[in-house]
Design an enzyme around this catalytic site. Structure first.
Site, mmCIF file in Angstrom:
data_model
loop_
_atom_site.group_PDB
_atom_site.id
_atom_site.type_symbol
_atom_site.label_atom_id
_atom_site.label_comp_id
_atom_site.label_asym_id
_atom_site.label_seq_id
_atom_site.Cartn_x
_atom_site.Cartn_y
_atom_site.Cartn_z
ATOM 1 C CB ALA A 301 -0.921 -0.002 1.211
ATOM 2 C CE LYS A 305 8.851 2.206 -3.310
ATOM 3 N NZ LYS A 305 8.011 3.164 -2.558
ATOM 4 C CG ASP A 350 -0.399 -12.513 10.543
ATOM 5 O OD1 ASP A 350 0.848 -12.502 10.557
ATOM 6 O OD2 ASP A 350 -1.061 -13.561 10.456
ATOM 7 C CB CYS A 420 11.303 6.699 2.471
ATOM 8 S SG CYS A 420 10.040 6.424 3.714
#
Length: 466
Positions: A301, A305, A350, A420
């Site tokens: 999400a 990408k 999970d 990032c």
């Protein structure tokens, strides 16, 4: 000057939205109470209020600026307010930050207008009793600030841009030569624990440049969707609609100038482009999956990408996009639909790793949750959400995700570990630590993207198996 007494119950302010400043105050109040991302709150307020574009632009500047520069604003306010900030009503302190931000940071707003409009904001928020106090503090700020600017950092100048500092009539910050970490924490509004780490890694000029980058409005970068468009076609369509765009030099990215709603740009619904920073776009390119392969995007999400992987694969093969939240997987679905990436399917997993897909996969992208230290300018709240303990906890998550992914990689497969972050503890150190448990895997290459050169900070490592 009169000092308002703090209320035992400092309720969040609620006010109607007729102007940029009212919208900014509403968002800042809701942010401090709910902790929601300010970008989401701004979108909601703009939908509800119907403010014109110019007012939306100012509201966005005020909200993001106040959240991003609160450390700087508080350092200034401490010289103007006699009592500690924790003895001033929280909403009142927010209004003071709004006023000081306009006086110190925004050249386009005359100081007298900033004072007047902020005092009026107290009245419109139903806090007439604050007006005299706010007027006195902000007039003090106008006397503190000058109209002179210097290029060198100092304790008596507020950074307002790259190599641009507004001179003050007296020192407000620590002297950079005496305590660079403390200076950066105040002048550039960064957590002290983070600046203490960075002064050990970066030379002073580079560190000041990075800090300035994080306090500048981030550029809007797009990447053309090769499944249905091209960079030249997107550039031409934008220019035909009077939108100022230019290619980012030596990249495939497009810079969009000015403030625009993404969903109203030409070709948005048709899927001509995706909003994606240059460094983020390098992850899928480094993975280089081939058409027909089976690919896993581990932390997929919102799906940018995953869709880029589908483009590289010419929409042939299979991409499994996983995430731990079903609502975020819905965003992946929506982005894949808009961009025409039909080979993407999603799966809820999970955090403990019990529901991960069994594999094997030919290529895996592991874009892990991280501290966001490479994108502090893009996400105003990010610098205040990270802590040393939080970063330490993240490294455990990152190591597990990389290990689980390597277990599911085909012999001869490729894996890209991506963050990032610009912290070695989340990047190089994690990769080397995990690879000690996988003798059949080796690090082939790695890239470190420094913030502002040319865009977001990031890290990407390409690992191959035999």
């Amino acid at each position: 000057m009169p000092q308002p007494q703090p209320s035992e119950f400092d309720e969040p302010l609620s006010l109607s939205i007729r102007s940029a400043r009212e919208a900014a105050l509403r968002v800042l109040e809701e942010h401090r109470v709910s902790g929601m991302w300010v970008s989401d709150l701004l979108d909601r307020v703009f939908r509800e209020s119907g403010l014109p574009a110019v007012e939306r632009g100012l509201a966005t500047e005020l909200v993001c600026g106040v959240v991003r520069r609160q450390g700087t604003l508080d350092a200034i306010l401490k010289t103007l307010v006699a009592r500690p900030s924790d003895q001033v009503e929280v909403a009142l302190w927010t209004i003071l930050r709004l006023g000081v931000y306009q006086i110190m940071m925004l050249d386009g707003i005359p100081s007298h207008a900033a004072v007047h409009e902020t005092v009026e904001l107290c009245k419109r928020a139903g806090r007439m009793r604050w007006s005299g106090f706010v007027n006195g503090v902000l007039r003090g700020a106008t006397r503190l600030a000058t109209d002179q600017f210097v290029s060198e950092p100092s304790a008596s100048a507020v950074p307002v841009g790259h190599d641009r500092h507004r001179k003050l009539v007296k020192p407000v910050f620590f002297e950079p030569d005496a305590d660079l970490a403390a200076y950066l924490a105040g002048a550039y509004s960064l957590p002290m624990w983070l600046t203490e780490r960075w002064v050990k890694r970066f030379e002073r000029p580079e560190l000041i440049r990075i800090a300035a980058w994080f306090n500048s409005p981030p550029p809007l970068l797009l990447r053309a969707n090769s499944l249905c468009s091209s960079r030249d076609a997107v550039l031409s369509a934008f220019q035909d609609n009077g939108i100022v765009v230019r290619p980012l030099e030596d990249t495939d990215s497009i810079i969009v100038e000015g403030g625009h709603r993404i969903d109203q740009l030409p070709g948005f619904e048709a899927g001509w482009f995706v909003v994606q920073d240059f460094s983020a776009s390098r992850a899928a390119i480094k993975l280089a999956p081939k058409p027909g392969q089976r690919v896993w995007d581990v932390c997929a999400a919102p799906g940018g990408k995953s869709c880029h992987l589908a483009e590289i694969m010419r929409n042939e093969g299979e991409i499994l996009a996983t995430d731990i939240r079903s609502d975020r997987l819905e965003i992946v679905h929506e982005n894949a639909r808009r961009l025409g990436a039909t080979i993407i399917r999603t799966r809820l997993v999970d955090e403990e790793g019990f529901r991960l897909p069994p594999g094997p996969f030919d290529a895996i992208l592991v874009d892990v949750p991280c501290s966001n230290t490479g994108v502090l300018g893009k996400r105003p709240e990010a610098r205040w959400r990270i802590t040393p303990d939080g970063m330490h906890e993240l490294t455990h998550v990152q190591a597990h995700l990389l290990g689980w992914s390597l277990e599911r990689l085909n012999p001869g497969g490729r894996l890209v570990y991506s963050t990032c972050s610009i912290e070695p503890a989340e990047n190089q150190e994690i990769v080397r630590q995990v690879l000690t448990y996988f003798p059949n895997a080796r690090l082939l290459e790695e890239d470190v993207f420094t913030p502002g050169k040319p865009a977001d900070g990031a890290y990407q490592a390409l690992i191959v198996t035999r």
